[in-house]
Design a protein around this motif. Structure first.
Motif, PDB file in Angstrom:
ATOM      1  N   LYS A   2     -14.045  -8.273 -22.571  1.00  0.00           N
ATOM      2  CA  LYS A   2     -13.710  -8.057 -21.160  1.00  0.00           C
ATOM      3  C   LYS A   2     -14.553  -6.924 -20.555  1.00  0.00           C
ATOM      4  O   LYS A   2     -15.067  -7.030 -19.469  1.00  0.00           O
ATOM      5  CB  LYS A   2     -12.218  -7.744 -21.032  1.00  0.00           C
ATOM      6  N   TYR A   3     -14.700  -5.833 -21.315  1.00  0.00           N
ATOM      7  CA  TYR A   3     -15.437  -4.689 -20.790  1.00  0.00           C
ATOM      8  C   TYR A   3     -16.877  -5.060 -20.447  1.00  0.00           C
ATOM      9  O   TYR A   3     -17.417  -4.636 -19.447  1.00  0.00           O
ATOM     10  CB  TYR A   3     -15.409  -3.507 -21.759  1.00  0.00           C
ATOM     11  N   LYS A 103     -20.289   5.435 -20.573  1.00  0.00           N
ATOM     12  CA  LYS A 103     -19.001   4.925 -21.045  1.00  0.00           C
ATOM     13  C   LYS A 103     -19.186   3.663 -21.893  1.00  0.00           C
ATOM     14  O   LYS A 103     -18.474   3.437 -22.864  1.00  0.00           O
ATOM     15  CB  LYS A 103     -18.106   4.635 -19.835  1.00  0.00           C
ATOM     16  N   ALA A 104     -20.170   2.841 -21.536  1.00  0.00           N
ATOM     17  CA  ALA A 104     -20.464   1.607 -22.277  1.00  0.00           C
ATOM     18  C   ALA A 104     -21.311   1.885 -23.521  1.00  0.00           C
ATOM     19  O   ALA A 104     -21.692   0.964 -24.240  1.00  0.00           O
ATOM     20  CB  ALA A 104     -21.174   0.612 -21.377  1.00  0.00           C
ATOM     21  N   GLN A 105     -21.613   3.150 -23.747  1.00  0.00           N
ATOM     22  CA  GLN A 105     -22.413   3.611 -24.895  1.00  0.00           C
ATOM     23  C   GLN A 105     -23.820   3.017 -24.911  1.00  0.00           C
ATOM     24  O   GLN A 105     -24.355   2.675 -25.960  1.00  0.00           O
ATOM     25  CB  GLN A 105     -21.676   3.334 -26.208  1.00  0.00           C
ATOM     26  N   ILE A 106     -24.391   2.886 -23.714  1.00  0.00           N
ATOM     27  CA  ILE A 106     -25.785   2.449 -23.604  1.00  0.00           C
ATOM     28  C   ILE A 106     -26.602   3.722 -23.434  1.00  0.00           C
ATOM     29  O   ILE A 106     -26.522   4.388 -22.415  1.00  0.00           O
ATOM     30  CB  ILE A 106     -25.970   1.494 -22.409  1.00  0.00           C
ATOM     31  N   SER A 107     -27.354   4.052 -24.475  1.00  0.00           N
ATOM     32  CA  SER A 107     -28.047   5.340 -24.459  1.00  0.00           C
ATOM     33  C   SER A 107     -29.493   5.240 -23.982  1.00  0.00           C
ATOM     34  O   SER A 107     -30.068   6.222 -23.543  1.00  0.00           O
ATOM     35  CB  SER A 107     -28.008   5.987 -25.845  1.00  0.00           C
ATOM     36  N   HIS A 108     -30.088   4.045 -24.080  1.00  0.00           N
ATOM     37  CA  HIS A 108     -31.473   3.882 -23.648  1.00  0.00           C
ATOM     38  C   HIS A 108     -31.577   2.788 -22.588  1.00  0.00           C
ATOM     39  O   HIS A 108     -31.213   1.639 -22.840  1.00  0.00           O
ATOM     40  CB  HIS A 108     -32.372   3.572 -24.849  1.00  0.00           C
ATOM     41  N   ILE A 109     -32.097   3.164 -21.441  1.00  0.00           N
ATOM     42  CA  ILE A 109     -32.169   2.267 -20.290  1.00  0.00           C
ATOM     43  C   ILE A 109     -32.994   1.017 -20.597  1.00  0.00           C
ATOM     44  O   ILE A 109     -32.632  -0.078 -20.195  1.00  0.00           O
ATOM     45  CB  ILE A 109     -32.731   3.019 -19.048  1.00  0.00           C
ATOM     46  N   GLU A 110     -34.080   1.184 -21.353  1.00  0.00           N
ATOM     47  CA  GLU A 110     -34.934   0.025 -21.645  1.00  0.00           C
ATOM     48  C   GLU A 110     -34.188  -1.041 -22.451  1.00  0.00           C
ATOM     49  O   GLU A 110     -34.562  -2.207 -22.442  1.00  0.00           O
ATOM     50  CB  GLU A 110     -36.225   0.430 -22.343  1.00  0.00           C
ATOM     51  N   GLY A 111     -33.093  -0.660 -23.106  1.00  0.00           N
ATOM     52  CA  GLY A 111     -32.306  -1.618 -23.876  1.00  0.00           C
ATOM     53  C   GLY A 111     -31.244  -2.338 -23.056  1.00  0.00           C
ATOM     54  O   GLY A 111     -30.563  -3.236 -23.554  1.00  0.00           O
ATOM     55  N   LEU A 112     -31.099  -1.963 -21.798  1.00  0.00           N
ATOM     56  CA  LEU A 112     -30.044  -2.538 -20.957  1.00  0.00           C
ATOM     57  C   LEU A 112     -30.226  -4.040 -20.731  1.00  0.00           C
ATOM     58  O   LEU A 112     -29.260  -4.790 -20.781  1.00  0.00           O
ATOM     59  CB  LEU A 112     -29.973  -1.794 -19.612  1.00  0.00           C
ATOM     60  N   SER A 113     -31.453  -4.485 -20.525  1.00  0.00           N
ATOM     61  CA  SER A 113     -31.657  -5.912 -20.277  1.00  0.00           C
ATOM     62  C   SER A 113     -31.324  -6.735 -21.518  1.00  0.00           C
ATOM     63  O   SER A 113     -30.710  -7.790 -21.423  1.00  0.00           O
ATOM     64  CB  SER A 113     -33.082  -6.199 -19.790  1.00  0.00           C
TER      65      SER A 113
END
Length: 123
Positions: A2-3, A103-113
């Protein structure tokens, strides 16, 4: 999961923001998610303050600006360095999106996609 679905919705809410990232890979990742106004801080041979001034020439007064440096030691130091410069130059800073990614524990922007592609496969 859900998150993750919420995260995809959250990302949509920030499409009209001006996003400030560290480098070219971050720009590419965010543009692949449909963001148009993404600017890299690192530009070979351009001092940081001068780069921030350049970026601010592309930003309309009413636009919200989010500094999305990586959530690692280097990224946090860079964030602390450029935030006062953007404030001094009159940027309307909004770190809501940054907070959501932390909060979503995404630490590197390039990994977002990549992360979003995995989320979309799960749905």
């Amino acid at each position: 999961m859900k998150y993750n679905q919420e995260l995809a919705g959250d990302i949509e809410r920030f499409k009209d923001y001006v996003l400030i990232v560290e480098g070219k890979k971050d720009v590419t990742a965010l543009k692949s998610l449909g963001f148009d106004k993404v600017y890299a801080l690192h530009l070979t041979g351009v001092p940081l303050r001068e780069r921030v001034e350049q970026i601010m020439t592309y930003v309309a007064k009413k636009e919200r600006v989010c500094i999305l440096t990586d959530i690692d030691r280097r990224g946090k130091l860079l964030y602390e360095k450029v935030k006062p410069i953007f404030q001094e130059l009159g940027a309307r800073l909004d770190s809501t999106f940054r907070g959501i990614l932390i909060k979503a524990q995404i630490s590197h922007i390039e990994g977002l996609s990549t992360f979003m592609q995995k989320v979309n496969q799960i749905e």
